[in-house]
Design an enzyme around this catalytic site. Structure first.
Site, short mmCIF file in Angstrom:
data_model
loop_
_atom_site.label_atom_id
_atom_site.label_comp_id
_atom_site.label_asym_id
_atom_site.label_seq_id
_atom_site.Cartn_x
_atom_site.Cartn_y
_atom_site.Cartn_z
N THR A 84 1.68 9.77 4.45
CA THR A 84 0.72 10.73 3.88
C THR A 84 -0.68 10.54 4.45
O THR A 84 -1.56 11.35 4.16
CB THR A 84 0.67 10.58 2.35
N SER A 138 -2.54 0.81 -4.39
CA SER A 138 -3.05 1.98 -3.67
C SER A 138 -4.40 2.43 -4.22
O SER A 138 -4.64 2.35 -5.42
CB SER A 138 -2.04 3.13 -3.82
N ALA A 139 -5.25 2.92 -3.32
CA ALA A 139 -6.54 3.47 -3.74
C ALA A 139 -6.38 4.88 -4.31
O ALA A 139 -7.30 5.41 -4.92
CB ALA A 139 -7.48 3.52 -2.55
N SER A 140 -5.22 5.46 -4.14
CA SER A 140 -5.06 6.88 -4.46
C SER A 140 -4.93 7.16 -5.95
O SER A 140 -4.23 6.45 -6.67
CB SER A 140 -3.84 7.44 -3.74
N GLU A 171 -0.36 -3.37 4.57
CA GLU A 171 -1.44 -2.38 4.62
C GLU A 171 -1.52 -1.69 5.98
O GLU A 171 -1.36 -2.34 7.01
CB GLU A 171 -2.77 -3.09 4.40
N ASP A 172 -1.84 -0.39 5.96
CA ASP A 172 -1.98 0.34 7.22
C ASP A 172 -3.44 0.58 7.61
O ASP A 172 -3.69 1.06 8.71
CB ASP A 172 -1.28 1.70 7.16
N LYS A 226 -11.18 -0.36 -1.93
CA LYS A 226 -10.98 -1.17 -0.72
C LYS A 226 -12.16 -0.88 0.22
O LYS A 226 -12.54 0.29 0.31
CB LYS A 226 -9.66 -0.78 -0.01
N LYS A 268 -10.08 5.63 6.37
CA LYS A 268 -8.69 5.37 5.99
C LYS A 268 -8.62 4.26 4.93
O LYS A 268 -9.19 3.17 5.12
CB LYS A 268 -7.92 4.95 7.24
N ASP A 284 0.87 -1.16 0.00
CA ASP A 284 0.00 0.00 0.00
C ASP A 284 0.92 1.24 0.00
O ASP A 284 2.11 1.12 0.33
CB ASP A 284 -0.86 -0.05 1.27
N LEU A 285 0.39 2.39 -0.38
CA LEU A 285 1.23 3.59 -0.43
C LEU A 285 1.05 4.45 0.82
O LEU A 285 1.92 4.49 1.70
CB LEU A 285 0.92 4.39 -1.70
N ASP A 286 -0.10 5.15 0.86
CA ASP A 286 -0.33 6.13 1.93
C ASP A 286 -0.38 5.43 3.28
O ASP A 286 -1.22 4.56 3.51
CB ASP A 286 -1.66 6.86 1.71
P1 B16 Z 1 -6.76 10.14 -3.34
P2 B16 Z 1 -3.64 4.01 -0.05
C1 B16 Z 1 -5.61 5.80 -0.06
O1 B16 Z 1 -4.28 5.45 -0.39
C2 B16 Z 1 -5.65 6.53 1.27
O2 B16 Z 1 -5.32 5.65 2.32
C3 B16 Z 1 -7.04 7.05 1.50
O3 B16 Z 1 -7.11 7.73 2.73
C4 B16 Z 1 -7.44 7.97 0.35
O4 B16 Z 1 -8.75 8.44 0.52
C5 B16 Z 1 -7.36 7.15 -0.93
O5 B16 Z 1 -6.04 6.65 -1.11
C6 B16 Z 1 -7.70 7.98 -2.15
O6 B16 Z 1 -6.68 8.93 -2.32
O7 B16 Z 1 -7.76 11.12 -2.81
O8 B16 Z 1 -5.35 10.66 -3.37
O9 B16 Z 1 -7.19 9.58 -4.68
O10 B16 Z 1 -3.56 3.95 1.43
O11 B16 Z 1 -4.57 2.98 -0.66
O12 B16 Z 1 -2.28 4.07 -0.71
MG MG Z 2 -2.83 3.20 3.29
#
Ligand code: B16
Ligand code: MG
Length: 235
Positions: free
Chosen positions: A27, A125-127, A180-181, A156, A55, A19-21
């Site tokens: 972040t 990552s979801a981001s 994963e966090d 997720k 999260k 996972d990233l964030d």
């Molecule tokens: P964005 P991850 C997730 O990243 C974050 O944990 C989550 O808090 C955030 O809402 C989601 O990405 C979407 O991010 O707004 O930048 O598209 O933990 O899956 O790496």
């Molecule tokens: Mg994360």
């Protein structure tokens, strides 16, 4: 006589999906801050429970959750998209300060050790800002594949992001570990059939197969041993 006892085994670990964030870089606090500020603008103070509930979830799922908690049931699509834009703009402002020094201590070493043992690596990552964040911390070329929120259609705790990563790498989920966090991410990895390593608070992530407190607690030997135990427990 050399005896090949049961302690001599071949690890089935083929890949590690990160996972990233909140895992490779801290972040998660920027997401928290940006959502908290948006919540305040709506007259709502986000709680610790809210923080854990959103999260790891996509931006739009997080907004829906906050609007429900704040009692904003009648917002229309155009207003929601303004809030999503505002939250993301604030998040990007905060991310701007990141440098390669902000990558979790030990990241490059662990990625290099995995590679040298023939174990593939992926980002899951979801981001939708994952590439930008990877560039800021200098890790954009360090993974065999990157699956992020620009590629997925389900957020997720759905396992899609991790399944796509395993598929890109040509590996079965049962031979991959996920780090994963977030509770939503741990649930996604468990549902997807992965060895699931939680990073952070065991009282939140206790459903994971293993929980470590910090990134530097991870090692190739450790993950391989956990993978062996994981596969053994399944058989
Ligand atoms: P964005 P991850 C997730 O990243 C974050 O944990 C989550 O808090 C955030 O809402 C989601 O990405 C979407 O991010 O707004 O930048 O598209 O933990 O899956 O790496
Ligand atoms: Mg994360």
């Amino acid at each position: 006589m050399h005896h090949l006892g049961s302690s001599v085994s071949i690890s089935s670990l083929q890949a590690v999906i990160f996972d990233l964030d909140g895992v490779l870089v801290d972040t998660a606090r920027f997401h928290d801050q940006a959502w908290a500020e948006l919540g305040l603008g709506l007259g709502y103070v986000l709680t610790e429970t809210d923080r854990h509930a959103i999260k790891g979830r996509s931006r739009s799922d997080s907004l829906e959750y906050i609007l429900e908690q704040a009692g904003w049931n009648d917002a229309d699509t155009s207003q929601k998209s303004k809030w999503l834009h505002a939250k993301n703009a604030r998040y990007l402002e905060l991310v701007e300060a990141l440098t390669p020094h902000d990558a979790a201590p030990g990241t490059l070493v662990l990625l290099e050790q995995l590679r040298s043992e023939g174990i593939k690596t992926a980002l899951g990552s979801a981001s939708q800002n994952a590439i930008k964040v990877l560039q800021k911390i200098g890790l954009e070329t360090c993974f065999d594949t990157v699956v992020d929120g620009t590629r997925t259609t389900r957020s997720k705790p759905d396992p899609q992001v991790f399944w796509m990563a395993a598929q890109d790498l040509g590996c079965e989920p049962g031979n991959c570990a996920v780090v994963e966090d977030a509770l939503a991410g741990v649930q996604a990895a468990l549902e997807g059939g992965f060895l699931t390593i939680g990073l952070g608070d065991a009282s939140v992530l206790g459903a994971a197969h293993r929980v470590v407190q910090q990134f530097s607690d991870l090692s190739v030997q450790g993950i391989k041993a956990w993978q062996l135990a994981f596969n053994h427990n399944k058989s």
